[in-house]
Design a protein around this motif. Structure first.
Motif, PDB file in Angstrom:
ATOM      1  N   PRO A  60       0.845  -1.199   0.000  1.00  0.00           N
ATOM      2  CA  PRO A  60       0.000   0.000   0.000  1.00  0.00           C
ATOM      3  C   PRO A  60       0.875   1.242   0.000  1.00  0.00           C
ATOM      4  N   SER A  61       0.363   2.343  -0.480  1.00  0.00           N
ATOM      5  CA  SER A  61       1.157   3.579  -0.518  1.00  0.00           C
ATOM      6  C   SER A  61       1.263   4.214   0.859  1.00  0.00           C
ATOM      7  N   ILE A  62       0.248   4.013   1.690  1.00  0.00           N
ATOM      8  CA  ILE A  62       0.256   4.582   3.035  1.00  0.00           C
ATOM      9  C   ILE A  62      -0.365   3.597   4.018  1.00  0.00           C
ATOM     10  N   LEU A  63       0.012   3.738   5.277  1.00  0.00           N
ATOM     11  CA  LEU A  63      -0.622   3.021   6.373  1.00  0.00           C
ATOM     12  C   LEU A  63      -1.278   4.042   7.283  1.00  0.00           C
ATOM     13  N   THR A  64      -2.487   3.747   7.701  1.00  0.00           N
ATOM     14  CA  THR A  64      -3.171   4.623   8.652  1.00  0.00           C
ATOM     15  C   THR A  64      -3.507   3.815   9.898  1.00  0.00           C
ATOM     16  N   PRO A  65      -3.472   4.420  11.076  1.00  0.00           N
ATOM     17  CA  PRO A  65      -3.850   3.695  12.299  1.00  0.00           C
ATOM     18  C   PRO A  65      -5.250   3.091  12.143  1.00  0.00           C
ATOM     19  N   SER A  66      -5.352   1.807  12.394  1.00  0.00           N
ATOM     20  CA  SER A  66      -6.614   1.088  12.171  1.00  0.00           C
ATOM     21  C   SER A  66      -6.991   0.275  13.398  1.00  0.00           C
ATOM     22  N   LYS A  67      -8.256  -0.097  13.442  1.00  0.00           N
ATOM     23  CA  LYS A  67      -8.775  -0.924  14.530  1.00  0.00           C
ATOM     24  C   LYS A  67      -9.423  -2.173  13.961  1.00  0.00           C
ATOM     25  N   ASN A  68      -9.385  -3.232  14.752  1.00  0.00           N
ATOM     26  CA  ASN A  68     -10.025  -4.488  14.362  1.00  0.00           C
ATOM     27  C   ASN A  68     -11.530  -4.357  14.530  1.00  0.00           C
ATOM     28  N   PHE A  69     -12.237  -4.440  13.413  1.00  0.00           N
ATOM     29  CA  PHE A  69     -13.700  -4.376  13.450  1.00  0.00           C
ATOM     30  C   PHE A  69     -14.229  -5.577  12.681  1.00  0.00           C
ATOM     31  N   THR A  70     -14.743  -6.583  13.436  1.00  0.00           N
ATOM     32  CA  THR A  70     -15.194  -7.857  12.872  1.00  0.00           C
ATOM     33  C   THR A  70     -14.146  -8.437  11.930  1.00  0.00           C
ATOM     34  N   ARG A  71     -12.913  -8.520  12.439  1.00  0.00           N
ATOM     35  CA  ARG A  71     -11.777  -9.134  11.752  1.00  0.00           C
ATOM     36  C   ARG A  71     -11.337  -8.365  10.518  1.00  0.00           C
ATOM     37  N   ARG A  72     -11.648  -7.087  10.448  1.00  0.00           N
ATOM     38  CA  ARG A  72     -11.217  -6.240   9.344  1.00  0.00           C
ATOM     39  C   ARG A  72     -10.554  -4.994   9.900  1.00  0.00           C
ATOM     40  N   CYS A  73      -9.454  -4.581   9.262  1.00  0.00           N
ATOM     41  CA  CYS A  73      -8.730  -3.390   9.703  1.00  0.00           C
ATOM     42  C   CYS A  73      -9.342  -2.162   9.042  1.00  0.00           C
ATOM     43  N   LEU A  74     -10.055  -1.379   9.835  1.00  0.00           N
ATOM     44  CA  LEU A  74     -10.669  -0.149   9.336  1.00  0.00           C
ATOM     45  C   LEU A  74     -10.041   1.045  10.041  1.00  0.00           C
ATOM     46  N   PRO A  75      -9.902   2.191   9.345  1.00  0.00           N
ATOM     47  CA  PRO A  75      -9.225   3.361   9.916  1.00  0.00           C
ATOM     48  C   PRO A  75      -9.788   3.751  11.277  1.00  0.00           C
ATOM     49  N   ALA A  76      -8.882   4.040  12.224  1.00  0.00           N
ATOM     50  CA  ALA A  76      -9.274   4.475  13.568  1.00  0.00           C
ATOM     51  C   ALA A  76      -9.594   5.959  13.514  1.00  0.00           C
ATOM     52  N   LEU A  77     -10.781   6.276  13.074  1.00  0.00           N
ATOM     53  CA  LEU A  77     -11.192   7.671  12.880  1.00  0.00           C
ATOM     54  C   LEU A  77     -11.673   8.276  14.189  1.00  0.00           C
ATOM     55  N   GLU A  78     -11.392   9.552  14.377  1.00  0.00           N
ATOM     56  CA  GLU A  78     -11.870  10.298  15.534  1.00  0.00           C
ATOM     57  C   GLU A  78     -12.526  11.574  15.056  1.00  0.00           C
ATOM     58  N   THR A  79     -13.521  12.001  15.789  1.00  0.00           N
ATOM     59  CA  THR A  79     -14.209  13.247  15.452  1.00  0.00           C
ATOM     60  C   THR A  79     -13.983  14.261  16.571  1.00  0.00           C
ATOM     61  N   LEU A  80     -13.315  15.382  16.203  1.00  0.00           N
ATOM     62  CA  LEU A  80     -13.069  16.440  17.185  1.00  0.00           C
ATOM     63  C   LEU A  80     -14.275  17.359  17.275  1.00  0.00           C
ATOM     64  N   LYS A  81     -14.206  18.297  18.204  1.00  0.00           N
ATOM     65  CA  LYS A  81     -15.283  19.281  18.334  1.00  0.00           C
ATOM     66  C   LYS A  81     -15.408  20.064  17.034  1.00  0.00           C
ATOM     67  N   GLY A  82     -16.654  20.276  16.621  1.00  0.00           N
ATOM     68  CA  GLY A  82     -16.875  20.965  15.359  1.00  0.00           C
ATOM     69  C   GLY A  82     -17.057  19.994  14.211  1.00  0.00           C
ATOM     70  N   GLY A  83     -16.986  18.691  14.504  1.00  0.00           N
ATOM     71  CA  GLY A  83     -17.211  17.684  13.472  1.00  0.00           C
ATOM     72  C   GLY A  83     -16.015  17.408  12.594  1.00  0.00           C
ATOM     73  N   ILE A  84     -14.805  17.802  13.031  1.00  0.00           N
ATOM     74  CA  ILE A  84     -13.590  17.577  12.236  1.00  0.00           C
ATOM     75  C   ILE A  84     -13.126  16.141  12.427  1.00  0.00           C
ATOM     76  N   VAL A  85     -12.976  15.420  11.315  1.00  0.00           N
ATOM     77  CA  VAL A  85     -12.543  14.028  11.352  1.00  0.00           C
ATOM     78  C   VAL A  85     -11.034  13.963  11.186  1.00  0.00           C
TER      79      VAL A  85
END
Length: 707
Positions: free
Chosen positions: A158-183
């Motif tokens: 892959p061209s990049i790696l992003t921090p991910s979490k195990n979600f039903t045996r799949r690595c999905l991006p560990a997204l966070e939402t800050l105040k104001g709705g910024i992801v």
């Protein structure tokens, strides 16, 4: 209109027969053709099961699949220690293709763990530690000393790696939402992809949602499964308690039928009243709390069902439903108060019959075992059939290509002309399917599996009904009780049913199964037409659903009484159904007054047991019992074990009360036959007890009865 004309439309009443002593033993086999057909259908069912078990692979449901069609984390394979699925470019999951084929058009590999830091390939190639880390998320055999452009061109990493979490045996991006709705991802709002374009973290969120189009439902299922693993022993304990409560209730009903019926009626009213009060208390406690005034419509569908319990409208709906049920039951009791006395007399006689045929209380265990076997066979066969498709590979590419989405074979793909015309094309796993003769008729095998499931379930139920009917008919037609009751009435009745009437039971079950399958097809069509604008088609479909629902109820009622007549006289299904129907039509008033009121009272008994067990399980699993608060399991959804216990308690109570219901129905039909055969004189005495005659306002003067 004369008496003969009236009977002409409703059949001729039974005539006195001095040789008739109850269920006829000298009988012959009935509906032999249907018996042969049922045996052939069962052989075909076994053949479908064997075929499904040889072709199916349940691992396709359990494990995620990489781009080569291999199962991640499967024991005994090279991927045993790599249980998680990793996407090279999660952004491609935002493609509409995901909604069509449920597969992201990007390389997917099995990994040991999900990436926990943000890193680009260019940065990783600058340090040996980063190379070793990055290599875990590349294809097997990649040389990390190769220049980055060549690695990306060949699609090795892959061209990049992003921090991910195990979600039903799949690595999905560990997204966070800050105040104001910024992801953000790893505190970054933007980053660069393999083409050098800037990407917003919000785009990752949308891609993750698309990749999760099927996974979301699986996540809920996983949480429910987790709740079952945490609470299964408590669920079993609840079901055991339900069985004990049902057994105690039945035994008390045998000894104190009249008192228990009135206690049952009062307790049902109290339990439903308490439920209404508890709903009101929850409704009142949420007043003024933030977010509690949101409507269910505005909330929409949520995977966390506990959210619905935080809004007032949910508890208001529960309260209204319970109030309606309470009012309906009270009104029925008021209008049927005189009929209830007659029904209690019939239940007392049923209690006496069960007391003489105690083995009948244990027959539901055989029915439960046979039904469990049928359900297990159907479920396993359905899983194997649904997983018997082959892995289908398709061409995925990023540039214009005439072979895009064509079927391909990984073993010959690199030597084909596709790679010369489309250098960036890859042959990746797309979905499970197949074009062989077996796969073309797979839907027919599933339909056959469903049809035989309904047929076998109805057959097992019919076998139980005719067995109990034969046993209780032996009790009723015994002139001197218990001296004239034959030994082992349940066992003898079961033997007669299997030996002589397998074909008739299969015939009645087949008719019911056909109607049930038609109802399933109508439900399927209804789901397909939900988005349609044709009001006429929707109305017609609703009418058909209503008609077939009524038809199913009528056939169940007719079959039940036909099996009683079959158990007594040993005739075929059609003759037994005709005799039962005309007998009931000649006594239609008594049918409504006695039989249905008795069914209502027995239903209240089931409702009481379910209510008691349900309330106790609610207080336990929600931790409201202070004494057991520490041992109550921690759950995602506390309603999962509660509903399981409630549903199981109803099935258990229904199993026990079905014996009572069958006893009442059998005694009722025998009672109607007794009235037509005999007149109460010394030469033609009634077989019914004197107390049943008295409450039916039959004169006892000069009438010889059986005590």
């Amino acid at each position: 209109m004369g008496k003969g004309a009236r009977y002409g439309k409703q059949g001729e009443p039974r005539k006195f027969d001095p040789t008739f002593k109850g269920p006829i033993y000298n009988r012959g086999c009935t509906d032999i053709i249907c018996c042969i057909l049922f045996i052939l259908a069962l052989l075909g069912y076994f053949a479908v099961g064997i075929l499904a078990w040889s072709q199916g692979d349940p691992r396709k449901v359990i494990y995620p699949t990489d781009s080569k069609g291999q199962f991640c984390g499967q024991a005994g394979t090279p991927l045993e220690n790599k249980p998680l699925l990793f996407y090279f470019n999660i952004l491609k999951c935002a493609s509409p293709l995901v909604l069509l084929e449920f597969q992201c058009p990007t390389t997917q590999i099995c990994v040991e763990r999900c990436p926990d830091k943000f890193m680009t390939l260019l940065k990783a190639l600058q340090r040996q530690d980063d190379k070793d880390y990055y290599k875990h998320f590349c294809k097997e055999g990649v040389d990390m000393n190769t220049p980055a452009p060549e690695i990306l061109k060949n699609g090795l990493c892959p061209s990049i790696l992003t921090p991910s979490k195990n979600f039903t045996r799949r690595c999905l991006p560990a997204l966070e939402t800050l105040k104001g709705g910024i992801v953000v991802v790893d505190n970054k709002t933007t980053f660069m992809d393999d083409k050098g374009d800037n990407i917003n973290a919000t785009d990752l969120l949308e891609a993750s949602k698309k990749s999760n189009v099927v996974v979301e439902a699986r996540a809920v299922a996983m949480r429910i499964f987790e709740d079952y693993t945490q609470s299964w022993h408590w669920i079993l304990l609840g079901l055991v308690i339900a069985m004990l409560v049902s057994l105690i209730f039945i035994l008390l009903l045998r000894c104190l039928a009249g008192i228990m019926i009135w206690v049952m009626i009062i307790m049902v009213i109290i339990v439903i009243g308490y439920g209404t009060f508890d709903c009101y208390m929850h409704y009142a406690s949420l007043k003024g709390q933030a977010g509690s005034d949101v409507t269910i419509k505005d909330l929409g569908i949520q995977t966390d069902f506990s959210v619905y319990l935080q809004i007032r409208q949910t508890w208001l709906a529960f309260m209204i439903i319970l109030c309606i049920v309470e009012v309906v039951i009270i009104l029925l009791l008021i209008f049927l108060r005189k009929r209830i006395l007659i029904a209690i007399a019939l239940i007392k006689e049923a209690s006496k019959a069960i007391g003489h045929v105690m083995s009948s209380l244990f027959y539901p265990l055989l029915t439960f075992a046979l039904l469990s076997l049928v359900i297990a066979y159907w479920a396993i066969t359905a899983v194997f059939l649904s997983t018997s498709n082959e892995a289908i590979y398709k061409v995925f590419n990023t540039t214009e290509c005439s072979y895009s989405r064509d079927t391909c074979k990984p073993e010959t793909f690199n030597s084909s002309n596709i790679t010369t015309e489309c250098p960036d094309a890859e042959c990746l796993f797309a979905f499970y399917g197949g074009e062989t003769l077996y796969h073309k008729y797979l839907i027919l095998f599933q339909f056959y599996n469903l049809f035989l499931f309904f047929w076998c379930v109805n057959f097992v139920t019919a076998l139980g009904q005719v067995t109990l009917a034969g046993a209780f008919a032996s009790y009723y037609w015994a002139f001197k009780k218990p001296e004239d009751i034959p030994a082992f009435p349940v066992f003898n009745s079961l033997g007669r049913a299997l030996r002589y009437h397998t074909g008739s039971l299969a015939f009645g079950s087949l008719i019911l199964a056909i109607v049930q399958v038609i109802r399933v097809i109508l439900e399927y069509l209804d789901q397909k037409l939900k988005g349609a604008q044709n009001k006429c088609a929707k109305f017609l479909l609703s009418c058909l659903k209503c008609c077939f629902w009524c038809l199913e109820k009528f056939i169940k009622f007719l079959n039940r009484n036909a099996y009683i007549m079959m158990a007594i006289y040993g005739k075929n299904f059609c003759t037994s159904a005709t005799d039962a129907f005309f007998l009931l039509m000649r006594n239609i008033v008594r049918v409504v007054v006695l039989d249905k009121v008795t069914d209502f009272l027995l239903f209240l008994g089931k409702l009481l047991i379910v209510g008691i067990v349900g309330i106790c399980s609610f207080f336990f699993f929600t931790g409201k019992f202070k004494a057991v608060e520490d041992i109550a399991p921690s759950l995602n959804y506390y309603w999962v074990p509660i509903l399981t216990v409630v549903f199981g308690a109803y099935l258990i109570a229904h199993g026990f009360f079905s014996v009572y219901a069958m006893c009442v129905d059998t005694l009722f039909l025998c009672f109607l036959e007794d009235l037509e055969r005999n007149d109460g004189t010394v030469d033609r005495p009634y077989f019914m007890p004197e107390r049943l005659l008295s409450i039916l306002k039959k004169s006892n003067e000069g009438v010889k009865t059986v005590d």
